[in-house]
Design an enzyme around this catalytic site. Structure first.
Site, PDB file in Angstrom:
ATOM      1  CB  SER A 167      -0.894   0.011   1.247  1.00 31.50           C
ATOM      2  OG  SER A 167      -1.550   1.257   1.396  1.00 31.50           O
TER       3      SER A 167
ATOM      4  CE1 TYR B 152      -3.801  -2.528   5.327  1.00 29.16           C
ATOM      5  CE2 TYR B 152      -2.911  -0.378   4.752  1.00 29.16           C
ATOM      6  CZ  TYR B 152      -3.480  -1.568   4.381  1.00 29.16           C
ATOM      7  OH  TYR B 152      -3.717  -1.826   3.052  1.00 29.16           O
TER       8      TYR B 152
END
Length: 249
Positions: free
Chosen positions: A135, A145
């Site tokens: 990401s 994350y």
């Protein structure tokens, strides 16, 4: 006919990879937790593209699920797409420890183990590719994350360099905000995300396959996100964290 195994294959980027690879005449192995949804999607792909589709229900955050997919990879695939993942709705340290550990197992341990399981057959044949979905968040500080996706990027670059074989490629794919079920499943509020930052899953996959063919070890689809990552390198980490917290994960 080449074979591709895709994790998290029934929605979002995983489903987009499945459609693209089926259109490119790959046989598919689809991995996800929901067996009935897997079966329905497999039937759709067979009907539309006329390719072989195998379904492998597995939860990659469990030992049994990981072992089952490792065993299938041991039989050999030409392309592995490590796409399975999820996000937390809360901020660190509000998220329960068990949820944090589950994320690390899925984003890091599963990527490591499945990559290692896929490589022996690729090395014997002297060709193959692995796409590890990370990401843009990997380049900015934003909780577990972002940290787990930063590991995916570093691991993919390092593994690709260590292999030293241009016919076997490992690439980290780093998209920004993509129109998928990801944020809804994580119960995240996306109202603060500007409309121009959203990408389409099929466009992301198209860019990923192009960058993989070009031999890149890191793919950041879309000029907007390439610019964001480039500018971010010159912004102090404290400012990055503040902006990231304001816009969202």
């Amino acid at each position: 006919m080449p074979t591709a195994l895709i994790t998290g294959a029934t929605a979002g980027l995983g489903a987009a990879f499945a459609r693209r690879l089926a259109a490119d005449a790959f046989s598919l192995v689809l991995v996800a937790r929901d067996e009935s949804r897997l079966a329905r999607f497999a039937d759709q792909l067979k009907l539309r593209y006329g390719v072989g589709v195998e379904v492998l229900p597995a939860d990659l955050a469990t030992e049994d699920g990981l072992a089952a997919v490792e065993a299938r990879l041991g039989d050999g695939v030409d392309l592995l797409v490590n796409n399975a993942g999820f996000g937390h709705p809360g901020r660190f340290p509000e998220v329960p420890m068990a949820d944090e550990v589950r994320m690390l197992k899925l984003h890091c341990e599963a990527v490591l183990r499945l990559t290692l399981a896929a490589l022996p057959s690729m090395r014997r044949r002297g060709r193959g590719a692995i796409v590890n979905v990370a990401s843009v968040a990997a380049f900015f500080p934003r909780g577990t994350y972002s940290a787990s996706k930063a590991w995916v990027v570093n691991f993919s670059e390092s593994a690709n360099a260590d292999l030293g074989n241009p016919r076997i490629r490992i690439m980290a794919l780093c998209p920004g905000f993509v129109r998928t079920e990801f944020h809804q499943r994580a119960a995240m509020d996306t109202s603060g995300i500007p409309g121009f930052l959203w990408l389409k899953a099929d466009d992301v996959v198209r860019a990923a396959m192009r960058d993989l063919a070009l031999g890149k070890s890191v793919s950041v689809p879309d000029p907007r996100y390439k610019a964001i990552v480039a500018v971010g390198r010159y912004v102090p980490r404290g400012v990055q964290a503040m902006v990231s917290a304001r816009i969202g994960r």
